[in-house]
Design an enzyme around this catalytic site. Structure first.
Site, PDB file in Angstrom:
ATOM      1  CG  ASP A  53      -0.082   0.176   8.159  1.00 11.29           C
ATOM      2  OD1 ASP A  53      -1.071   1.188   8.441  1.00 11.29           O
ATOM      3  OD2 ASP A  53       1.461   0.593   7.369  1.00 11.29           O
ATOM      4  CE  LYS A 106       0.968   1.123   4.132  1.00 10.70           C
ATOM      5  NZ  LYS A 106       1.967   2.753   5.098  1.00 10.70           N
TER       6      LYS A 106
END
EC number: 2.7.1.148
Length: 274
Positions: A143, A10
């Site tokens: 995350d 990401k």
């Protein structure tokens, strides 16, 4: 039974720090999945005993996949799953082809852990809800829930573990990552070096902006509050950043940068340089 899945990194289109609460900072961020050549490949199969193989840069007990499995075991016990289901986790052979660099702001370890929790739930048909998976993910790393969600784009709030899908034109195949070789950023050190410059009251406004609007309107300093502290704590990163053009943006606490791909033929996808 062998189950193989791919895990992609990401990037943080923006990362704004609100304030410190307890030991950690509250943030808002837009996370976007990036699908190109940079990916981890994870295979999971039944075996006689547990094994976890891969080119990891930490002891087993600190490995995000191992942490995810320990959290999962405790959760299944609390949910009164059968002894045989829980013991089945002790006979998994997990192998990772590791390509996403760690300490790069790309969520490498969290991506593996989130992917594993998501896929084990599918493989064994446990039918755990997304909320239940998020409860586990938040215990593994901030995350992790983004990768559990399988969203292409999402707003992350609180400490980064509260995830909300953001409907927009996907950028997953339009972003190019530059991960400098041998330059690593300690998330803890970068956050410790962060100095609030102004009070931040525009959280809701940022969460409404599309990722494309952000990248076309703001520069990397404006988008990521962790860039300045990362440069202060890492001279090698500062040297690299000073040579990058304005089209490059900073992801997470570093050390990776990203940009919108050049749509012309022959444009590169992923850079890993000295």
């Amino acid at each position: 039974m062998t189950h193989v899945f791919e895990v992609y990194p990401k990037v943080n289109v923006f990362l704004k720090i609100l304030h410190k609460e307890g030991a950690y900072h509250k943030i808002i961020s837009r996370m976007c999945l990036v699908k190109n050549k940079l990916k981890d490949i994870i295979s999971v199969k039944n075996a006689l005993s547990f094994s976890l193989k891969g080119d990891f840069d930490c002891p087993l007990e600190e490995n995000s996949l191992f942490k995810a499995l320990q959290v999962l075991k405790k959760f299944l016990v609390q949910k009164n799953f059968s002894h045989s289901v829980i013991k089945s986790l002790d006979t998994l052979a997990i192998e990772v082809e590791k390509n996403i660099p760690t300490q790069a702001g790309l969520g490498g370890g969290s991506a593996d852990a989130g992917g594993l929790l998501y896929h084990l739930n599918q493989m064994f048909d446990w039918r755990l809800s997304l909320k239940e998976l998020y409860t586990m993910g938040s215990l593994v790393g901030a995350d992790t829930n983004f990768f559990i969600s399988q969203y292409k784009s999402a707003n992350a709030t609180s400490y980064g573990e509260v995830i909300e899908n953001f409907e927009e034109e996907s950028l997953e195949d339009r972003l190019e990552i530059y991960a400098p070789n041998h330059v690593f950023c300690s998330t803890k050190a970068v956050y410790q070096a962060y100095k609030p410059e102004t009070c931040f009251f525009q959280a809701k406004e940022w969460l409404k902006k599309t990722s494309l609007e952000c990248l076309k309107t703001y520069d990397r300093n404006e988008l990521n509050d962790l860039l300045k502290p990362a440069l202060r704590t890492n001279p090698a990163l500062k040297d690299i950043e000073s040579q990058l053009s304005k089209e490059w943006f900073f992801s997470g606490s570093g050390s990776a940068f990203f940009r919108l791909k050049n749509t012309q033929k022959g444009a590169n996808e992923t850079h890993c340089q000295q």
